[in-house]
Design an enzyme around this catalytic site. Structure first.
Site, mmCIF file in Angstrom:
data_model
loop_
_atom_site.group_PDB
_atom_site.id
_atom_site.type_symbol
_atom_site.label_atom_id
_atom_site.label_comp_id
_atom_site.label_asym_id
_atom_site.label_seq_id
_atom_site.Cartn_x
_atom_site.Cartn_y
_atom_site.Cartn_z
ATOM 1 N N GLY A 8 124.773 53.088 36.994
ATOM 2 C CA GLY A 8 124.776 51.633 37.111
ATOM 3 C C GLY A 8 126.178 51.074 36.908
ATOM 4 N N GLN A 9 126.283 49.758 37.005
ATOM 5 C CA GLN A 9 127.606 49.112 36.885
ATOM 6 C C GLN A 9 128.299 49.456 35.563
ATOM 7 N N ASP A 62 114.978 60.727 32.090
ATOM 8 C CA ASP A 62 114.283 59.450 32.265
ATOM 9 C C ASP A 62 114.007 58.832 30.905
ATOM 10 N N LEU A 78 122.410 52.432 28.153
ATOM 11 C CA LEU A 78 122.616 51.374 29.148
ATOM 12 C C LEU A 78 121.508 51.351 30.197
ATOM 13 N N ALA A 79 120.687 52.364 30.251
ATOM 14 C CA ALA A 79 119.635 52.409 31.281
ATOM 15 C C ALA A 79 118.595 51.334 31.005
ATOM 16 N N ALA A 80 118.108 50.725 32.065
ATOM 17 C CA ALA A 80 117.062 49.697 31.940
ATOM 18 C C ALA A 80 116.601 49.303 33.332
ATOM 19 N N GLN A 81 115.417 48.710 33.411
ATOM 20 C CA GLN A 81 115.075 47.903 34.586
ATOM 21 C C GLN A 81 115.765 46.585 34.267
ATOM 22 N N THR A 133 121.082 41.688 25.176
ATOM 23 C CA THR A 133 121.466 40.741 26.221
ATOM 24 C C THR A 133 121.279 39.285 25.827
ATOM 25 N N GLU A 187 119.953 37.278 27.628
ATOM 26 C CA GLU A 187 118.639 36.906 28.171
ATOM 27 C C GLU A 187 117.586 36.839 27.055
ATOM 28 N N TYR A 197 111.593 40.758 31.250
ATOM 29 C CA TYR A 197 112.808 41.509 30.928
ATOM 30 C C TYR A 197 113.349 41.093 29.559
ATOM 31 N N LYS A 209 113.694 43.306 26.144
ATOM 32 C CA LYS A 209 114.994 43.510 25.487
ATOM 33 C C LYS A 209 114.946 43.084 24.014
HETATM 34 P P1 NAP Z 1 122.360 48.393 36.243
HETATM 35 O O1 NAP Z 1 123.551 48.421 37.151
HETATM 36 O O2 NAP Z 1 121.059 47.936 36.780
HETATM 37 O O3 NAP Z 1 122.198 49.856 35.624
HETATM 38 C C1 NAP Z 1 121.030 50.260 34.944
HETATM 39 C C2 NAP Z 1 120.830 51.742 35.157
HETATM 40 O O4 NAP Z 1 119.603 52.141 34.516
HETATM 41 C C3 NAP Z 1 120.698 52.149 36.627
HETATM 42 O O5 NAP Z 1 121.613 53.168 36.930
HETATM 43 C C4 NAP Z 1 119.253 52.631 36.732
HETATM 44 O O6 NAP Z 1 119.067 53.690 37.632
HETATM 45 C C5 NAP Z 1 118.985 53.134 35.319
HETATM 46 N N1 NAP Z 1 117.541 53.255 35.066
HETATM 47 C C6 NAP Z 1 116.553 52.415 35.439
HETATM 48 N N2 NAP Z 1 115.365 52.879 35.039
HETATM 49 C C7 NAP Z 1 115.593 54.047 34.402
HETATM 50 C C8 NAP Z 1 114.765 55.011 33.762
HETATM 51 N N3 NAP Z 1 113.441 54.878 33.700
HETATM 52 N N4 NAP Z 1 115.342 56.103 33.199
HETATM 53 C C9 NAP Z 1 116.678 56.276 33.265
HETATM 54 N N5 NAP Z 1 117.514 55.401 33.863
HETATM 55 C C10 NAP Z 1 116.982 54.304 34.412
HETATM 56 O O7 NAP Z 1 122.672 47.493 34.963
HETATM 57 P P2 NAP Z 1 124.089 47.141 34.281
HETATM 58 O O8 NAP Z 1 124.518 45.805 34.775
HETATM 59 O O9 NAP Z 1 124.989 48.305 34.367
HETATM 60 O O10 NAP Z 1 123.624 46.910 32.780
HETATM 61 C C11 NAP Z 1 123.653 47.976 31.824
HETATM 62 C C12 NAP Z 1 122.734 47.617 30.666
HETATM 63 O O11 NAP Z 1 123.180 46.421 30.048
HETATM 64 C C13 NAP Z 1 121.281 47.357 31.056
HETATM 65 O O12 NAP Z 1 120.475 47.811 29.991
HETATM 66 C C14 NAP Z 1 121.196 45.842 31.159
HETATM 67 O O13 NAP Z 1 119.883 45.410 30.942
HETATM 68 C C15 NAP Z 1 122.146 45.437 30.061
HETATM 69 N N6 NAP Z 1 122.837 44.160 30.224
HETATM 70 C C16 NAP Z 1 123.513 43.889 31.374
HETATM 71 C C17 NAP Z 1 124.196 42.694 31.482
HETATM 72 C C18 NAP Z 1 124.978 42.351 32.722
HETATM 73 O O14 NAP Z 1 125.297 41.171 32.904
HETATM 74 N N7 NAP Z 1 125.343 43.326 33.545
HETATM 75 C C19 NAP Z 1 124.190 41.776 30.420
HETATM 76 C C20 NAP Z 1 123.517 42.119 29.255
HETATM 77 C C21 NAP Z 1 122.855 43.322 29.153
HETATM 78 P P3 NAP Z 1 119.245 53.495 39.221
HETATM 79 O O15 NAP Z 1 120.733 53.500 39.409
HETATM 80 O O16 NAP Z 1 118.563 54.665 39.803
HETATM 81 O O17 NAP Z 1 118.618 52.174 39.553
HETATM 82 O O1 G4F Z 2 122.523 37.163 38.707
HETATM 83 P P1 G4F Z 2 121.200 36.989 38.109
HETATM 84 O O2 G4F Z 2 120.058 37.691 38.758
HETATM 85 O O3 G4F Z 2 121.367 37.395 36.572
HETATM 86 P P2 G4F Z 2 120.518 37.074 35.261
HETATM 87 O O4 G4F Z 2 119.124 36.713 35.579
HETATM 88 O O5 G4F Z 2 121.305 36.106 34.451
HETATM 89 O O6 G4F Z 2 120.489 38.497 34.549
HETATM 90 C C1 G4F Z 2 121.671 39.268 34.399
HETATM 91 O O7 G4F Z 2 122.325 38.898 33.209
HETATM 92 C C2 G4F Z 2 121.580 39.157 32.009
HETATM 93 C C3 G4F Z 2 122.434 38.659 30.834
HETATM 94 O O8 G4F Z 2 122.117 37.324 30.561
HETATM 95 C C4 G4F Z 2 121.313 40.638 31.927
HETATM 96 F F1 G4F Z 2 120.665 40.933 30.763
HETATM 97 C C5 G4F Z 2 120.502 41.089 33.124
HETATM 98 O O9 G4F Z 2 120.307 42.503 33.068
HETATM 99 C C6 G4F Z 2 121.276 40.747 34.393
HETATM 100 O O10 G4F Z 2 122.437 41.543 34.440
HETATM 101 O O11 G4F Z 2 120.821 35.426 38.060
HETATM 102 C C7 G4F Z 2 121.684 34.482 37.465
HETATM 103 C C8 G4F Z 2 121.162 33.078 37.787
HETATM 104 C C9 G4F Z 2 119.667 32.882 37.500
HETATM 105 O O12 G4F Z 2 119.453 31.647 36.860
HETATM 106 C C10 G4F Z 2 119.034 32.843 38.884
HETATM 107 O O13 G4F Z 2 117.851 32.057 38.956
HETATM 108 O O14 G4F Z 2 121.325 32.829 39.185
HETATM 109 C C11 G4F Z 2 120.156 32.206 39.673
HETATM 110 N N1 G4F Z 2 120.051 32.431 41.119
HETATM 111 C C12 G4F Z 2 120.088 31.462 42.076
HETATM 112 N N2 G4F Z 2 119.922 32.000 43.276
HETATM 113 C C13 G4F Z 2 119.869 33.620 41.722
HETATM 114 C C14 G4F Z 2 119.778 33.337 43.099
HETATM 115 N N3 G4F Z 2 119.782 34.874 41.239
HETATM 116 C C15 G4F Z 2 119.621 35.895 42.131
HETATM 117 N N4 G4F Z 2 119.580 37.155 41.663
HETATM 118 N N5 G4F Z 2 119.511 35.659 43.486
HETATM 119 C C16 G4F Z 2 119.572 34.400 44.018
HETATM 120 O O15 G4F Z 2 119.476 34.208 45.221
#
Ligand code: NAP
Ligand code: G4F
Length: 356
Positions: free
Chosen positions: A11-12, A58, A80-83, A125, A127, A149, A153
């Site tokens: 993931g990212q 997994d 870091l893994a999650a849906q 998060t 969230e 979600y 979390k």
């Molecule tokens: P991401 O790109 O969606 O990466 C999540 C990874 O988890 C993916 O590689 C996914 O696999 C893997 N995964 C999903 N289900 C799994 C399972 N059952 N077993 C093992 N691996 C599994 O998310 P990210 O943006 O890097 O975020 C990393 C973590 O930080 C996540 O826990 C997310 O909820 C949390 N977070 C993210 C943000 C943000 O803004 N980016 C903010 C706060 C918290 P696939 O590649 O196969 O899909």
């Molecule tokens: O980019 P989003 O899907 O991110 P969201 O929901 O904030 O979640 C991300 O950040 C969280 C941290 O606060 C993480 F925990 C989570 O794993 C993930 O990385 O949506 C951001 C905002 C939302 O309010 C959504 O309703 O953008 C709004 N939005 C408007 N149009 C949209 C769209 N979001 C998406 N994905 N697609 C749209 O077309």
């Protein structure tokens, strides 16, 4: 040499954290879930695919985790893994709970059984705050999640705190606000916008359809945020830390700047909204206060909002074959932006002349 195990390495955040830890001399074990095709494009973009060891693991399978932790005996575990996609969690609430919530206790149990001395990081998060009780949000702001979600979390967060308090595991949580990058998944709004902007510029698409454009987020750069994760595990004691920029912008602000950066003019000529992209309940406004991370970890974001939008737009323009030379040479583009664009693009486009 220290060993770090990263779940969700494909993931990212997993990819950026792996790059950072490889740079620090760690042996990095990265785990991924089984799919019909392993996607290593992020590791390739960052040039580290040959520098990490990949293991299939997994989050739902405890026995699998015990075997992997026993085999590698990591010093540090980053979960870091999650849906991680909020919108889909309304469609798939049960699997989201099983992976994003119960997956955490599986890994904590595996750690307790097979690697009790490892330091553990949980990806919490912003969230979890959502219907906010305090602005800006800190480590002590009460949680009130508004999605399956977010609820999962919250469980992952508290069970991590519980294992710290009950079993003395060095377990820390990072309450990270939204962080993005050129390697962000395309389903998230920032990357959806920058990808569409690039496709419109390249003549491949006419319109961009979004949902709630009034939503406000505290957006930072993923490359900065993974350093805070590592920092948390280097402290004398475990703890919980908000990681954020302290600035909030709307989806409309993001889109407006992205169209401007690409030289497309007024975003309103290209953007439509549809209820199809609205959620049953959404998060209107998030902004974090990272004072504790600054004071205790010495952490501060390096990339600002404008630089973030630029690096994402330029990377997507490059991916669509749009020439970037003049854009990257313009005086408003910092070296940091150029470097990250070069990294994101190196498998598809050489921009070395423009980024020197
Ligand atoms: P991401 O790109 O969606 O990466 C999540 C990874 O988890 C993916 O590689 C996914 O696999 C893997 N995964 C999903 N289900 C799994 C399972 N059952 N077993 C093992 N691996 C599994 O998310 P990210 O943006 O890097 O975020 C990393 C973590 O930080 C996540 O826990 C997310 O909820 C949390 N977070 C993210 C943000 C943000 O803004 N980016 C903010 C706060 C918290 P696939 O590649 O196969 O899909
Ligand atoms: O980019 P989003 O899907 O991110 P969201 O929901 O904030 O979640 C991300 O950040 C969280 C941290 O606060 C993480 F925990 C989570 O794993 C993930 O990385 O949506 C951001 C905002 C939302 O309010 C959504 O309703 O953008 C709004 N939005 C408007 N149009 C949209 C769209 N979001 C998406 N994905 N697609 C749209 O077309």
């Amino acid at each position: 040499m220290k060993t770090a195990l990263i779940t969700g390495i494909l993931g990212q955040d997993g990819a950026y954290l792996a790059r950072f830890l490889v740079g620090k001399g760690y042996r990095v074990i990265g785990t991924y879930r089984r799919t019909s095709q392993i996607h290593t494009w992020r590791l390739e973009a960052l040039g580290i695919q040959d520098k990490v060891t990949l293991e299939c693991m997994d989050l739902e399978d405890l026995s699998n985790q015990i075997r992997i932790l026993s085999k590698y005996q990591p010093d540090e575990i980053y979960n870091l893994a999650a849906q991680s996609f909020v919108a889909i969690s309304f469609e798939q609430p049960i699997i989201t709970g099983q992976i994003t919530g119960m997956g955490v206790v599986n890994l904590l149990e595996a750690t307790r059984i097979a690697a009790p001395h490892a330091r553990f990081y949980q990806a919490s998060t912003s969230e979890m705050f959502v219907r906010v009780k305090e602005t800006p949000q800190t480590e002590t702001t009460p949680f009130y999640p508004r999605s399956p979600y977010g609820a999962a979390k919250v469980y992952g967060h508290w069970i991590t705190v519980n294992y710290r308090e009950s079993y003395g595991i060095f377990a820390s949580t990072g309450i990270l606000f939204n962080h993005e990058s050129p390697l962000r998944g395309i389903e998230f709004v920032t990357r959806k916008i920058t990808d569409a902007v690039a496709r419109i510029k390249a003549g491949l698409q006419d319109k961009l359809v979004l949902g709630n454009m009034a939503a406000r987020r505290d957006w930072g750069f993923a490359g900065d945020y993974v350093e805070a994760m590592w920092n948390m595990l280097q402290q004398d004691d475990p703890g919980d830390y908000v990681v954020a920029t302290g600035e909030s912008h709307s989806v409309e602000d993001f889109a407006s700047l992205a169209f401007e950066v690409a030289g497309l003019g007024d975003w309103q000529a290209f953007v439509e909204t549809s209820s199809a992209f609205r959620r049953p309940s959404d998060v209107d406004f998030l902004i974090g206060n990272a004072a504790k991370a600054k004071a205790q970890l010495g952490w501060e974001p390096r990339v600002n909002f404008e630089e973030l939008v630029q690096m994402m737009v330029y990377s997507d323009l490059g991916r669509q074959g749009v020439s970037l030379k003049d854009m990257l040479l313009s005086p408003g583009v910092t070296q940091l932006v150029k470097d990250e664009v070069a990294v994101a693009l190196h498998p598809v486009m050489d921009v070395s002349e423009a980024v020197k």
